[in-house]
Design a protein around this motif. Structure first.
Motif, PDB file in Angstrom:
ATOM      1  N   THR A 123       9.427  54.359 -71.068  1.00  0.00           N
ATOM      2  CA  THR A 123      10.525  54.976 -71.299  1.00  0.00           C
ATOM      3  C   THR A 123      10.488  56.124 -72.165  1.00  0.00           C
ATOM      4  N   THR A 124       9.262  56.928 -71.764  1.00  0.00           N
ATOM      5  CA  THR A 124       8.685  58.072 -72.281  1.00  0.00           C
ATOM      6  C   THR A 124       9.723  59.240 -71.817  1.00  0.00           C
ATOM      7  N   ALA A 142      13.812  52.506 -60.138  1.00  0.00           N
ATOM      8  CA  ALA A 142      14.288  51.354 -60.753  1.00  0.00           C
ATOM      9  C   ALA A 142      13.351  51.054 -61.878  1.00  0.00           C
ATOM     10  N   ARG A 143      13.599  50.645 -63.070  1.00  0.00           N
ATOM     11  CA  ARG A 143      12.820  50.478 -64.270  1.00  0.00           C
ATOM     12  C   ARG A 143      11.905  49.323 -63.836  1.00  0.00           C
ATOM     13  N   ALA A 156       6.809  53.768 -54.264  1.00  0.00           N
ATOM     14  CA  ALA A 156       5.830  54.619 -55.185  1.00  0.00           C
ATOM     15  C   ALA A 156       5.987  53.786 -56.509  1.00  0.00           C
ATOM     16  N   VAL A 157       4.931  53.731 -57.395  1.00  0.00           N
ATOM     17  CA  VAL A 157       5.110  53.216 -58.824  1.00  0.00           C
ATOM     18  C   VAL A 157       4.482  54.425 -59.871  1.00  0.00           C
ATOM     19  N   ILE A 158       5.431  54.850 -60.726  1.00  0.00           N
ATOM     20  CA  ILE A 158       5.021  55.727 -61.582  1.00  0.00           C
ATOM     21  C   ILE A 158       4.907  55.075 -62.927  1.00  0.00           C
ATOM     22  N   VAL A 159       3.546  54.955 -63.309  1.00  0.00           N
ATOM     23  CA  VAL A 159       3.082  54.432 -64.723  1.00  0.00           C
ATOM     24  C   VAL A 159       3.071  55.464 -65.681  1.00  0.00           C
ATOM     25  N   ARG A 164       1.362  52.263 -73.369  1.00  0.00           N
ATOM     26  CA  ARG A 164       2.065  51.092 -73.377  1.00  0.00           C
ATOM     27  C   ARG A 164       2.018  50.185 -72.349  1.00  0.00           C
ATOM     28  N   GLY A 165       1.207  49.334 -71.765  1.00  0.00           N
ATOM     29  CA  GLY A 165       1.344  48.458 -70.612  1.00  0.00           C
ATOM     30  C   GLY A 165       0.851  49.117 -69.244  1.00  0.00           C
ATOM     31  N   ASP A 166       0.058  50.078 -69.471  1.00  0.00           N
ATOM     32  CA  ASP A 166      -0.491  50.896 -68.415  1.00  0.00           C
ATOM     33  C   ASP A 166      -1.341  50.123 -67.442  1.00  0.00           C
ATOM     34  N   ALA A 167      -2.359  49.392 -68.220  1.00  0.00           N
ATOM     35  CA  ALA A 167      -3.408  48.621 -67.383  1.00  0.00           C
ATOM     36  C   ALA A 167      -2.598  47.533 -66.535  1.00  0.00           C
ATOM     37  N   GLU A 168      -1.741  46.868 -67.072  1.00  0.00           N
ATOM     38  CA  GLU A 168      -1.037  45.918 -66.427  1.00  0.00           C
ATOM     39  C   GLU A 168      -0.212  46.236 -65.466  1.00  0.00           C
ATOM     40  N   ALA A 169       0.451  47.552 -65.323  1.00  0.00           N
ATOM     41  CA  ALA A 169       1.246  48.107 -64.547  1.00  0.00           C
ATOM     42  C   ALA A 169       0.625  48.551 -63.442  1.00  0.00           C
ATOM     43  N   LEU A 170      -0.733  48.985 -63.502  1.00  0.00           N
ATOM     44  CA  LEU A 170      -1.492  49.610 -62.362  1.00  0.00           C
ATOM     45  C   LEU A 170      -2.033  48.447 -61.543  1.00  0.00           C
TER      46      LEU A 170
END
Length: 296
Positions: A123-124, A142-143, A156-159, A164-170
């Motif tokens: 949410t940056t 989508a969030r 596509a996924v934009i991290v 905050r949660g970058d590793a899990e999202a990747l």
């Protein structure tokens, strides 16, 4: 569109269901359809609306499914046998339908496919700016929760959690085999995070970090623009990912009476003779075949 067709089309778009919009643009008497008549053709061959009688509808169904499965928009020209009233139209697909009772039709078929789906983690300010810009281009966003799997057919996924949660999202995006993955981070922090995840060479190559094209971006909106430009470049370079699941295309058969190609659906007229199945463009051809079989 007529209210029922337009309402249905809007509902399908919201649900990300692919379909073909068929509109009669020219009609010659005594055709039963008129300019402006419209219909929706679904991926399974079902038709809502009216673009002509059974024989014309069969031609529309077959052409629409081809358009939906990669053929793109087209102008379908349905002519009775021997009809030459409509002049040649560049880019048109011509179908000579011997079963038409008369009258030629031109029907524009436009596939309506959901736009590419991009999931955004975070949410940056960069995440917020990216969503706003993607909306301008008509992309669906989508969030996404950092530890949740991306939705099916995500392009596509934009991290952009920036820690905050970058590793899990990747990890979730890699496991879901998302075509384009971008990490908003400095070159140093991005490399450190990929090391932390223990990624092999192949997986590291799938993560774009720093995210975005090098356009000298400084502000959050500028960074978001560079990321979106990279997504657009990736989509067009590899071809758009499937926006959603398309139903298995129905089988086709050749009408043994008139020779037309027929798309086989639950309502397609057919006959069984011994171990053989025959499919027809309409009841007229079916009845003529039945008479021949009985007579033979």
């Amino acid at each position: 569109m007529p209210k029922t067709v337009s309402a249905r089309a809007l509902e399908l778009a919201q649900r990300r269901v692919p379909f073909v919009h068929a509109r009669v643009v020219r009609a010659q008497a005594p055709a039963s359809a008129h300019p402006g008549d419209e219909a929706i053709v679904y991926g399974d061959g079902t038709i809502d609306g009216f673009v002509g009688g059974m024989c014309a509808e069969g031609s529309v169904r077959t052409a629409a499914l081809g358009a939906l499965n990669g053929g793109g928009p087209l102008l379908l020209r349905v002519l009775p046998a021997g009809e030459v009233a409509f002049p040649d139209t560049p880019g048109a697909t011509v179908v000579v339908n011997p079963c038409l009772s008369g009258g030629a039709l031109e029907i524009f078929l436009e596939p309506v496919l959901p736009p590419p789906l991009i999931e955004v983690v975070g949410t940056t300010p960069i995440a917020e700016a990216f969503i706003a810009l993607a909306d301008v281009l008509g992309y669906a966003t989508a969030r996404s929760l950092p530890d949740g799997p991306p939705a099916e057919y995500t392009g596509a996924v934009i991290v952009a959690g920036q820690g905050r949660g970058d590793a899990e999202a990747l990890r979730a995006a890699l496991d879901a085999d998302v075509p384009h993955i971008a990490l908003v981070a400095s070159r140093r922090r991005g490399a450190a995070l990929l090391d932390e995840l223990g990624l092999g060479e192949a997986e590291r190559a799938r993560v774009h970090t720093p995210a975005g094209l090098d356009i000298g971006a400084r502000t959050a909106p500028e960074v978001a623009l560079s990321i979106l430009a990279e997504v657009v470049e990736a989509v067009h370079a590899r071809g758009a990912p499937p926006p959603t699941a398309l139903p298995e295309q129905p089988a086709q058969a050749v009408d043994p009476v008139c020779g037309m190609t027929v798309t086989v659906t639950a309502g397609t007229p057919h006959l069984t003779a011994g171990e053989k199945e025959f499919w027809f463009c309409g009841t007229g051809c079916r009845d003529r075949c039945a008479t021949g079989l009985v007579g033979g």
